[in-house]
Design a protein around this motif. Sequence first.
Motif, PDB file in Angstrom:
ATOM      1  N   ARG A 119       0.831  -1.201   0.000  1.00 28.81           N
ATOM      2  CA  ARG A 119       0.000   0.000   0.000  1.00 28.81           C
ATOM      3  C   ARG A 119       0.868   1.253   0.000  1.00 28.81           C
ATOM      4  NH1 ARG A 119      -3.617   0.562   5.173  1.00 28.81           N
ATOM      5  NH2 ARG A 119      -4.254  -1.522   4.453  1.00 28.81           N
ATOM      6  N   ARG A 152       2.401   1.724  -3.545  1.00 27.58           N
ATOM      7  CA  ARG A 152       1.436   2.174  -4.543  1.00 27.58           C
ATOM      8  C   ARG A 152       1.090   3.658  -4.362  1.00 27.58           C
ATOM      9  NH1 ARG A 152      -0.099  -3.269  -4.052  1.00 27.58           N
ATOM     10  NH2 ARG A 152      -1.332  -2.880  -2.167  1.00 27.58           N
ATOM     11  N   PRO A 183       4.684   5.192  -6.323  1.00 27.73           N
ATOM     12  CA  PRO A 183       5.228   4.076  -7.120  1.00 27.73           C
ATOM     13  C   PRO A 183       6.618   4.319  -7.686  1.00 27.73           C
ATOM     14  CG  PRO A 183       3.456   5.208  -8.297  1.00 27.73           C
ATOM     15  CD  PRO A 183       3.454   5.743  -6.913  1.00 27.73           C
TER      16      PRO A 183
END
Length: 346
Positions: A269, A272, A275
């Motif tokens: 998490r 992301r 990134p």
Amino acid sequence: MSSPPLVSVVIPSFNRRHCLPRAIASVVAQSHPALEIIVVDDGSTDGTAEWAAGFSCPVPFRFHPLERNMGAAAARNRGIDLAEGTYVAFLDSDDVWHPEKIARQLAALEASGPRYGAAYTGIASLTEAGQPCGVSRATEAGDIRLALMNHNVVGSTSCALVRRDLLKAVGGFVPTLKSCQDWELWVRLSAITRFACVPELLTTLYIAPNGRITSSGRNRLTGHLYMYRTHLRHYFRDGSVDPALFTSTLGEIFVQMGRSDYGARLLGRNWRAKPRSVKRLALYLMARAGLGKARYFAVAEFLNRIEERLRPTALRAPEPGQPVPGGGPASASAAREIQGGAPVAH
């Protein structure tokens, strides 16, 4: 001319007879003249009490044994209760100070004004062999409440100096917490006072080998969840603070506990959300691959060293035992005698 304020140095200790002389020596070497040392023994079984009974010190020294092992937070709270100084400075028994540490903090508080009741310094971390293994920069000053919602910007208790009346006002440390004790206290203090910042690396922490691997992951998790529920949740939910660093730390804790599946979820998490971060991607992939905590933390430390080199600090940790400029040889001589373990005459 007013007399210098008394600073009570509270040293909690549990089975640290072997390093107590080093910590005390760094207090004796302080250039600030008005000090008292309070060692609170947290139920040691290594002969610390016998050592203290035959110990003498060139500054006022008290040894207070607890009835049983109660934890570092309870030991520090007892030290606060015993303290007579205007200020309290905490020093863990395996850490040391540079001789100008207290003087620089008091000067920073005086220059900042009466709304400032706490001060902290930069921290250099060393292995027991004396090899550098980390730097904690002291950069936030003034109202640091929001900064503390991101992470523990102050750091270890060993770098802090706080007015005693403020510590009493907030009730000291939460004695049931096994981790995040310092962070949690700084949050409550920041609601009633401002913090002065001394950027120099005047506090040295000695880090045990594989510290994060051998420490209790369950205790770390309990402390971080307490921080989230008690202080952080509101700021994360309203978007005023980015939870990325906290999420990454939780992921690390789950890896430490042998739950790489949970760790990978959190670290994934985190990646992301950013990134392009090579470090976040690497940590996520390692947790997902289930490499094991030893290999995970070895690579994590390597990535941290690379990151440190990419944004190097201009600060360097001074030698904790070096003589105080202009301070004469007496304090340095006494400190060397104490560090060598020999009793020192008054």
